[in-house]
Design a protein around this motif. Structure first.
Motif, PDB file in Angstrom:
ATOM      1  N   VAL A   1      -2.759  -2.823   1.166  1.00 57.81           N
ATOM      2  CA  VAL A   1      -1.706  -3.482   0.393  1.00 57.81           C
ATOM      3  C   VAL A   1      -0.841  -2.443  -0.322  1.00 57.81           C
ATOM      4  O   VAL A   1       0.400  -2.532  -0.318  1.00 57.81           O
TER       5      VAL A   1
ATOM      6  N   LEU B   1       0.733 -10.723  -0.791  1.00 54.74           N
ATOM      7  CA  LEU B   1      -0.359  -9.916  -0.252  1.00 54.74           C
ATOM      8  C   LEU B   1      -1.435  -9.803  -1.327  1.00 54.74           C
ATOM      9  O   LEU B   1      -1.133  -9.453  -2.475  1.00 54.74           O
ATOM     10  N   THR B   2      -2.685 -10.084  -0.972  1.00 55.40           N
ATOM     11  CA  THR B   2      -3.761 -10.031  -1.958  1.00 55.40           C
ATOM     12  C   THR B   2      -4.923  -9.190  -1.459  1.00 55.40           C
ATOM     13  O   THR B   2      -5.166  -9.067  -0.257  1.00 55.40           O
TER      14      THR B   2
ATOM     15  N   ALA C   1       2.445  -8.343  -4.454  1.00 48.89           N
ATOM     16  CA  ALA C   1       1.095  -7.884  -4.158  1.00 48.89           C
ATOM     17  C   ALA C   1       0.218  -8.019  -5.392  1.00 48.89           C
ATOM     18  O   ALA C   1       0.631  -7.698  -6.509  1.00 48.89           O
TER      19      ALA C   1
ATOM     20  N   THR D   1      -3.564  -6.683  -6.273  1.00 46.40           N
ATOM     21  CA  THR D   1      -4.538  -5.777  -5.650  1.00 46.40           C
ATOM     22  C   THR D   1      -5.950  -5.897  -6.179  1.00 46.40           C
ATOM     23  O   THR D   1      -6.872  -5.361  -5.565  1.00 46.40           O
TER      24      THR D   1
ATOM     25  N   MET E   1       3.269  -1.796   0.164  1.00 43.59           N
ATOM     26  CA  MET E   1       4.206  -1.894  -0.954  1.00 43.59           C
ATOM     27  C   MET E   1       4.967  -0.588  -1.153  1.00 43.59           C
ATOM     28  O   MET E   1       6.155  -0.603  -1.508  1.00 43.59           O
TER      29      MET E   1
END
Length: 398
Positions: free
Chosen positions: A126, A111-112, A144, A146, A130
């Motif tokens: 995000v 996930l970005t 992740a 972020t 998490m």
């Protein structure tokens, strides 16, 4: 005032002309701490051959110049800093990494957020996902990242302020998969892509929002011709999907990952520089569905696209300002519009109408300018539409 003709755009150019997909916020981290230079051993992890620790710590978190999540202890949540591009002072830009490594083996989902520096709801989405994960009960790993474009986030602006070779503002979502011999943002993208993201992803989701001065509805950008991509996009309870083929804009992060063999989508989570909590909840629900689909977590599925009305746009067209003045919208996000329908007017400082803007297509409003004042060339609206494709190629008529 009569409308001025609007130029059409072909499908491969639609994102460049219109939507400014979107990032988030964190601070510049601990530049006063000495950082080891990137070593040639880092290239091993670029091929997924292992984690490289620099030997440094920042705020109690270890620093890596390459990561393989399989090296992390199972059943735990890990927080690291990734050593990104080195600047002329010898210091590096760092990227925050959160990895929830499950107790059992399984798929890896990345996930970005923070590719653009003014996109806050994407980062919050995000973080929320998490914080809901329990690695002790997971199979596989969720990683992740972020704050990919930290210089842009430091200024809370869309683009990376680059001055390594000339003074410029660089859109990080136009340089993937990067170039380790290019400008600072090019080099940073290559390091992040080759040594952090791609080696740890069986699937990926790159979260954005609208840009400063331009908000968007809750929608996903996805190449719906790729079965794995379509399966992910369909799991979100959002009302719109822009079906964008991978080749249309190859230098966005999600399309660069897709080209590298990683199924990826790009959610758009509302306006920039703010938190839209109800919209964030929709994307959190959809992302948890994706993790369930990949067997990383267990539990009943939440709402999906089957529970909401989803408009799939096979094309998109911007409405572009032809005059300067004060903008007044006559439509709202998600409104249906007909070809020829008036959607906005513009007044000068005397209150006189200097321009009226109409939709050239039948479709749905997916983006609207929020800055009231605009000048010629500014994007005023973004309209998704669907229609038969003549000769296999979408053409946007004037």
């Amino acid at each position: 005032m009569a409308d001025k003709p609007q130029k059409g755009i072909k499908r491969r150019d639609l994102i460049k002309a219109s939507i400014t997909t979107v990032g988030a916020a964190t601070a510049l981290s601990a530049n006063t701490i000495p950082v080891a230079a990137q070593t040639s051993s880092s290239t091993e992890a670029a091929s997924g051959k292992g984690t490289v620790y620099t030997g440094e710590t920042i705020q109690g978190k270890k620093v890596v110049s390459a990561l393989d999540v399989n090296d992390l202890e199972p059943g735990r949540r890990h927080q690291l800093y990734f050593q990104g591009v080195q600047m002329r002072t010898g210091e590096h830009w760092y990227v925050s990494v959160i990895a929830a490594r499950g107790a059992n083996p399984g798929k890896r989902v990345v996930l970005t957020s923070g590719v653009h520096g003014d996109e806050m709801s994407s980062v919050h989405t995000v973080m929320t996902v998490m914080n809901q994960l329990n690695p002790a009960q997971m199979s596989g790993t969720v990683m992740a990242v972020t704050d990919i474009s930290r210089p842009a986030m430091l200024a809370i602006q869309r683009k990376w302020p680059n001055s390594s070779r000339s003074i410029d503002l660089i859109d990080m979502n136009r340089v993937w998969p990067g170039n380790e011999s290019g400008t600072a943002p090019d080099r940073h993208a290559a390091l992040v892509f080759n040594r952090l993201l791609r080696p740890n992803a069986d699937a990926a989701i790159d979260f954005h929002t609208g840009t400063t001065g331009f908000e968007v509805s809750a929608f996903n950008i996805a190449d719906m011709d790729v079965p794995e991509v379509k399966a992910m996009a369909d799991l979100y309870p959002v009302s719109q999907i822009l079906d964008m083929p991978q080749h249309a804009f190859p230098t966005t992060l999600h399309n660069a990952l897709l080209a590298a063999g990683v199924p990826a989508i790009c959610p758009e989570v509302g306006a920039a520089r703010a938190l839209d909590l109800p919209m964030i909840a929709q994307f959190v629900e959809g992302t948890m569905n994706v993790l369930k689909q990949h067997g990383i977590i267990v539990g009943p599925m939440g709402r999906t696209g089957k529970e909401v009305r989803v408009f799939i746009g096979r094309g998109a067209v911007p409405i572009v300002a032809t005059e300067g003045g004060f903008l007044e919208h006559l439509v709202e996000l998600n409104d249906k519009v007909e070809a020829g329908q008036k959607i906005a007017i513009q007044r000068n400082s005397f209150g006189e109408v200097v321009a009226e803007y109409t939709s050239s297509v039948t479709g749905e409003i997916s983006g609207l300018r929020t800055d009231v004042m605009s000048e010629p060339g500014d994007n005023l609206a973004f309209i998704l539409f669907d229609k038969p494709v003549p000769n296999g190629e979408d053409t946007y008529q004037e």
